[in-house]
Scaffold this motif. Structure first.
Motif, PDB file in Angstrom:
ATOM      1  N   MET A  47      71.445  60.705  64.374  1.00  0.00           N
ATOM      2  CA  MET A  47      71.920  59.492  65.035  1.00  0.00           C
ATOM      3  C   MET A  47      73.224  59.743  65.770  1.00  0.00           C
ATOM      4  O   MET A  47      73.474  59.175  66.825  1.00  0.00           O
ATOM      5  CB  MET A  47      72.104  58.372  64.006  1.00  0.00           C
ATOM      6  CG  MET A  47      70.810  57.825  63.452  1.00  0.00           C
ATOM      7  SD  MET A  47      71.126  56.489  62.280  1.00  0.00           S
ATOM      8  CE  MET A  47      69.472  56.193  61.678  1.00  0.00           C
ATOM      9  N   PRO A  55      70.995  54.459  67.536  1.00  0.00           N
ATOM     10  CA  PRO A  55      70.340  55.573  66.865  1.00  0.00           C
ATOM     11  C   PRO A  55      69.473  56.388  67.805  1.00  0.00           C
ATOM     12  O   PRO A  55      68.830  55.864  68.702  1.00  0.00           O
ATOM     13  CB  PRO A  55      69.490  54.871  65.796  1.00  0.00           C
ATOM     14  CG  PRO A  55      69.239  53.512  66.337  1.00  0.00           C
ATOM     15  CD  PRO A  55      70.471  53.151  67.121  1.00  0.00           C
ATOM     16  N   VAL A  72      64.698  53.738  57.226  1.00  0.00           N
ATOM     17  CA  VAL A  72      65.040  53.766  58.648  1.00  0.00           C
ATOM     18  C   VAL A  72      63.845  53.339  59.485  1.00  0.00           C
ATOM     19  O   VAL A  72      63.990  52.593  60.467  1.00  0.00           O
ATOM     20  CB  VAL A  72      65.525  55.174  59.044  1.00  0.00           C
ATOM     21  CG1 VAL A  72      65.610  55.312  60.559  1.00  0.00           C
ATOM     22  CG2 VAL A  72      66.884  55.452  58.418  1.00  0.00           C
ATOM     23  N   LEU A  76      63.967  50.184  61.941  1.00  0.00           N
ATOM     24  CA  LEU A  76      63.685  50.284  63.375  1.00  0.00           C
ATOM     25  C   LEU A  76      62.589  49.309  63.784  1.00  0.00           C
ATOM     26  O   LEU A  76      62.651  48.695  64.860  1.00  0.00           O
ATOM     27  CB  LEU A  76      63.277  51.717  63.725  1.00  0.00           C
ATOM     28  CG  LEU A  76      64.391  52.766  63.692  1.00  0.00           C
ATOM     29  CD1 LEU A  76      63.803  54.155  63.899  1.00  0.00           C
ATOM     30  CD2 LEU A  76      65.445  52.467  64.747  1.00  0.00           C
ATOM     31  N   ARG A  79      64.133  45.916  63.833  1.00  0.00           N
ATOM     32  CA  ARG A  79      65.025  45.768  64.987  1.00  0.00           C
ATOM     33  C   ARG A  79      64.238  45.490  66.260  1.00  0.00           C
ATOM     34  O   ARG A  79      64.683  44.735  67.131  1.00  0.00           O
ATOM     35  CB  ARG A  79      65.858  47.033  65.145  1.00  0.00           C
ATOM     36  CG  ARG A  79      66.858  46.967  66.283  1.00  0.00           C
ATOM     37  CD  ARG A  79      67.694  48.222  66.351  1.00  0.00           C
ATOM     38  NE  ARG A  79      68.619  48.169  67.462  1.00  0.00           N
ATOM     39  CZ  ARG A  79      69.504  49.107  67.747  1.00  0.00           C
ATOM     40  NH1 ARG A  79      69.581  50.173  66.976  1.00  0.00           N
ATOM     41  NH2 ARG A  79      70.315  48.992  68.771  1.00  0.00           N
ATOM     42  N   VAL A 193      71.410  51.905  62.253  1.00  0.00           N
ATOM     43  CA  VAL A 193      70.197  51.429  62.915  1.00  0.00           C
ATOM     44  C   VAL A 193      70.412  50.037  63.491  1.00  0.00           C
ATOM     45  O   VAL A 193      69.901  49.700  64.562  1.00  0.00           O
ATOM     46  CB  VAL A 193      69.011  51.430  61.926  1.00  0.00           C
ATOM     47  CG1 VAL A 193      67.800  50.734  62.532  1.00  0.00           C
ATOM     48  CG2 VAL A 193      68.646  52.855  61.545  1.00  0.00           C
TER      49      VAL A 193
END
Length: 219
Positions: A47, A55, A72, A76, A79, A193
């Motif tokens: 990252m 990231p 992660v 993601l 997100r 993230v």
């Protein structure tokens, strides 16, 4: 074999089983933390610390099945699916709690073994002494070596229980430290993230470090 002798033998079997289980848990958790910390460190390096703090992760890295990679990957996905910052933060906390639960899994079993082993040893000693006195009551002291052997076996139970507890306690504290370190890494990964800036990350990570410091001070 009388009932007291049977229960005395069962306490030994229970302690042997506890020792084997403790050894298995120590090896399993150590491997878990080694691979988890390694992947967490790789993710943090991948990252980087760019100015926008976004990231940049190798796609092959996301195919691994360790806890940091899975967290992660879930972060993601969240997100990309959620635009509201407050909702994204709530999802991040939920993901972190789920990961923390997996990191701390089965450590309570080792803690229980550390607590129970000396008690099992004490029970074995008491039963062994009772059995020795029963032999004395029935046959007198015509065989001193038999009496000494019985008392020695009884005391061996206490020594075995304490040894298992000391061994388990040493590795429990070590694994607890590894778990705290990995949880800190997971928190940092999720913060990165989420795309927070460096100042916000440090402020958000401070309670985690403070909580960890408090736990160490309490010990």
């Amino acid at each position: 074999m009388n009932a007291i002798q049977l229960f005395h033998d069962l306490t030994f079997y229970a302690m042997y089983a506890a020792a084997v289980l403790a050894l298995f848990l120590i090896v399993e958790r150590q491997l878990f933390f080694v691979f988890g910390a390694r992947d967490a460190a790789r993710l943090l390096r991948s990252m980087g610390l760019e100015s926008d703090f976004k990231p940049s992760i190798d796609s092959q890295m996301l195919e691994r099945k360790t806890v940091p990679v899975q967290l992660v990957r879930e972060a993601l996905h969240a997100r990309g699916a959620v635009s509201d910052p407050a909702q994204l933060q709530d999802l991040g906390e939920a993901i972190y709690i789920a990961g923390k639960t997996r990191v701390n899994a089965r450590l309570w079993v080792l803690d229980t073994i550390v607590t129970a082993a000396p008690l099992l040893g004490l029970v074995g000693t008491i039963l062994g002494i009772i059995d020795t006195f029963a032999v004395l009551a029935s046959s007198g002291i015509s065989d001193p070596s038999g009496v000494s052997k019985g008392i020695g076996t009884a005391l061996y139970a206490t020594a075995l229980g304490i040894s298992i507890a000391l061994f388990g306690l040493m590795f429990y504290n070590y694994l607890r430290e590894r778990a705290d370190h990995l949880n800190d890494q997971l928190k940092e990964l999720l913060l990165r993230v989420a795309g927070v800036d460096h100042g916000d990350q440090a402020q958000a990570a401070a309670p985690v470090r403070a909580e960890r410091h408090t736990l160490h001070a309490a010990r």
